[in-house]
Design an enzyme around this catalytic site. Structure first.
Site, mmCIF file in Angstrom:
data_model
loop_
_atom_site.group_PDB
_atom_site.id
_atom_site.type_symbol
_atom_site.label_atom_id
_atom_site.label_comp_id
_atom_site.label_asym_id
_atom_site.label_seq_id
_atom_site.Cartn_x
_atom_site.Cartn_y
_atom_site.Cartn_z
ATOM 1 N N ASP A 156 -11.375 37.074 -33.114
ATOM 2 C CA ASP A 156 -10.721 35.790 -33.300
ATOM 3 C C ASP A 156 -11.494 34.661 -32.603
ATOM 4 O O ASP A 156 -11.360 33.490 -32.948
ATOM 5 C CB ASP A 156 -9.292 35.882 -32.739
ATOM 6 C CG ASP A 156 -8.529 34.619 -33.031
ATOM 7 O OD1 ASP A 156 -8.439 34.264 -34.214
ATOM 8 O OD2 ASP A 156 -8.044 33.984 -32.084
ATOM 9 N N ASP A 163 0.805 -1.221 0.000
ATOM 10 C CA ASP A 163 0.000 0.000 0.000
ATOM 11 C C ASP A 163 0.836 1.269 0.000
ATOM 12 O O ASP A 163 0.308 2.364 -0.186
ATOM 13 C CB ASP A 163 -0.958 0.010 1.189
ATOM 14 C CG ASP A 163 -2.328 -0.477 0.772
ATOM 15 O OD1 ASP A 163 -2.465 -0.899 -0.390
ATOM 16 O OD2 ASP A 163 -3.258 -0.426 1.592
ATOM 17 N N GLY A 218 -6.844 21.679 -33.302
ATOM 18 C CA GLY A 218 -7.771 20.938 -34.137
ATOM 19 C C GLY A 218 -7.940 21.621 -35.486
ATOM 20 O O GLY A 218 -7.919 20.988 -36.545
ATOM 21 N N LEU A 219 -8.062 22.955 -35.430
ATOM 22 C CA LEU A 219 -8.251 23.722 -36.654
ATOM 23 C C LEU A 219 -7.027 23.580 -37.555
ATOM 24 O O LEU A 219 -7.129 23.400 -38.763
ATOM 25 C CB LEU A 219 -8.452 25.196 -36.272
ATOM 26 C CG LEU A 219 -9.118 26.059 -37.311
ATOM 27 C CD1 LEU A 219 -10.550 25.596 -37.525
ATOM 28 C CD2 LEU A 219 -9.113 27.513 -36.834
HETATM 29 S S1 SF4 Z 1 -7.338 -2.872 -2.273
HETATM 30 FE FE1 SF4 Z 1 -7.013 -1.451 -0.609
HETATM 31 S S2 SF4 Z 1 -5.714 -2.532 0.839
HETATM 32 FE FE2 SF4 Z 1 -5.617 -3.608 -1.097
HETATM 33 S S3 SF4 Z 1 -3.845 -2.761 -2.137
HETATM 34 FE FE3 SF4 Z 1 -5.598 -1.595 -2.837
HETATM 35 S S4 SF4 Z 1 -5.693 0.098 -1.445
HETATM 36 FE FE4 SF4 Z 1 -4.388 -1.373 -0.488
#
Ligand code: SF4
EC number: 1.3.7.7
Length: 534
Positions: A281, A36, A416-417
């Site tokens: 413009d 995480d 784009g133009l």
């Molecule tokens: S699902 Fe939640 S706990 Fe699992 S890796 Fe993703 S953020 Fe982390």
């Protein structure tokens, strides 16, 4: 279960992390599995901060699950307090940790730490990032401003306000703050506390002293501001100053609350958008169909600028901020379009295709979608990638913000133009197909098309790929409908500017279907044109 490839918001603990990373003296102890820590990169890479966000992860692994994960969490708390010496710690769980139910709040309280502990209950399976940020900010405000008396105001002291809502990882928040401070100062209003960005828990204890609160990002600060209003009677300035009209309204709203004459602040030459949008413009901007999607605050502001200030036509409006769905729905009704309230990028893509806009204003996801659909696009809201944390000054709010908006929305249309002109003159000795648009040269190379022009590549669609495999003079339409195009008709179609070509193709095929034409010729194309022009 929902099959998800892209997500507009992270889990709520990322919102909490944004609040911790915004503030000074706050540390977040997050019960979370190994891996995480990816969230660190949002700050160090996308926002390009020089320091790691103030978070300690327990980073438990599979083998820890058989042991005491609660002990791991307690250890992490102790270490964090000892090492970082914060004024307060936030404690909470990420998605996986929520499932093992270790109760971070209870565990941290039981440790008897000598810093205030703010426990966070963030339901990861029901809520998302912005909600997590709003809840965390509210908990902190309540924890530190709660139970205090509103200080007496000194005789003759100027009106003062708090600015609430700017955060780390917020779209252009860094520069918006500078702009809004400028506006408030030009009115003679004192700024008491800006939070959460750069505020400490100690600063939060001073919140009640202000006369009123300016909420810049309702998604983040609405809950806290509502509580402050209830607790200390502080009125809320709700106009978000994005766009010239909104900035003027903001000035008037603040001036009224502060008992100040706004004339001087309104008399400014800082606004260049208004004149630029009126200059000849900009005539070609009138009535351009624009599809808008993002967080509610930015989408609402963009819709207003688009219609009232630039003369565009809003042909689609949507948000992933479910909490603000009502506001977006009301605005969509006002513009006569169906609101898109969804956090599924495929729904948004479908709505874009349906609305056949000439410009898309959205998030990083819509940038990708628009690129695929070959529609000009500008980014107006998070989620954004690294290029939208620019080194230069680039606010969205205030008069300078409006100037930035004018440039960044009109620029892709100009491109784009330019591409259209390149396409039109592709037989020209100078602008022939081998001359790619400079900004897409790399793509040309990657396609191995020998530097083929962009307009030409627009035509090199799946449609043409299919054409190669079929009879030389008739080819299937790209969506596999029964109607067939002759090579001449297809060639004629290519003369139409690429940003309206899709619509012309669809209309012609619809016309062919309705009139029972199997092979689309040049005549069908012009008959359809005449039919729809009626
Ligand atoms: S699902 Fe939640 S706990 Fe699992 S890796 Fe993703 S953020 Fe982390």
């Amino acid at each position: 279960m929902q099959l998800t490839v892209w997500t507009y918001e992270g889990p709520p603990h990322v919102g909490a992390l944004r609040i911790a990373a915004s503030m000074k003296g706050v540390h977040y102890v997050l019960h979370a599995p190994q891996g995480d820590t990816y969230a660190d990169l949002l700050f160090t890479m996308i926002e390009r901060r020089r320091t790691r966000p103030p978070v300690t992860y327990t980073t438990f692994q599979a083998r820890d699950l058989g042991k005491d994960t609660a002990e791991l969490f307690k250890e992490a708390c102790r270490e964090a307090v000892e090492r970082f010496k914060p004024q307060a710690i936030l404690v909470g769980a990420s998605c996986t940790a929520e499932l093992i139910q270790d109760d971070p709040g209870g565990l941290a309280k039981a440790l008897g730490l000598d810093v205030p502990v703010v426990p966070l209950e963030l339901p990861s399976y029901q809520r998302k990032e912005n909600w997590g940020a709003a809840e965390t900010f509210y908990r902190l405000v309540r924890g530190f401003a709660g139970g205090r008396e509103k200080p007496e105001k000194e005789e003759g002291a100027p009106a003062s306000c708090n600015i609430l809502g700017p955060t780390a990882l917020g779209f252009r928040n860094r520069d918006d703050i500078v702009e809004v401070k400028k506006l408030l100062t030009s009115l003679g209003v004192d700024i008491n506390v800006v939070a959460p960005l750069d505020a400490s828990p100690l600063d939060l204890t001073r919140l009640p002293a202000a006369d009123f609160n300016v909420v810049l990002y309702p998604e983040i600060a609405e809950t806290a501001a509502t509580w402050l209003k209830r607790e200390f009677g502080q009125p809320i300035v709700r106009t978000v100053p994005i766009g010239v009209t909104a900035t003027r309204e903001f000035i008037r709203e603040v001036a009224e609350l502060a008992g100040i004459d706004p004339t001087e602040a309104l008399d400014t030459d800082a606004d260049r958008l208004s004149w630029y949008a009126r200059s000849v413009d900009s005539n070609y901007l009138t009535g351009k169909r624009v599809f808008i999607y993002g967080d509610a605050t930015h989408a609402l502001a963009a819709a207003r600028i688009a219609e009232e200030e630039l003369g565009f036509k809003v042909c689609g409006l949507g948000t992933y901020s479910f909490n603000f769905a009502r506001d977006i729905t009301a605005a969509a009704r006002h513009y006569g379009v169906e609101p898109v309230i969804s956090d599924d990028h495929l729904d948004v893509e479908e709505a874009i295709v349906e609305a056949h806009p000439e410009l898309v204003l959205g998030t990083q996801m819509e940038r990708n979608t628009a690129k695929r659909l070959r529609i000009p696009c500008a980014v107006i809201s998070a989620p954004v990638h690294v290029q939208d944390f620019p080194a230069r000054y680039a606010p969205q709010m205030g008069f300078e913000g409006a100037n930035v908006i004018f440039d960044s929305w009109v620029h892709p249309l100009m491109m784009g133009l330019e591409e259209h002109l390149l396409g039109m003159f592709r037989e020209d000795f100078e602008f022939h197909d081998d001359t790619g648009a400079s900004h897409l040269a790399a793509v040309n190379a990657a396609h191995g098309s020998g530097g083929q022009g962009v307009a030409a590549r627009a035509e090199q669609s799946a449609f043409e790929a299919a054409a190669a495999e079929q009879t030389p003079d008739t080819i299937d339409s790209p969506d596999g409908t029964a109607a067939r195009w002759t090579t001449e008709a297809e060639k004629e179609l290519k003369k139409i500017p690429f940003f309206v070509r899709g619509k012309a193709r669809r209309n012609t095929e619809r016309f062919a279907d309705e009139t029972g034409v199997n092979v689309i010729t040049i005549e069908t194309l012009y008959d359809a044109k005449a039919h729809f022009a009626r």
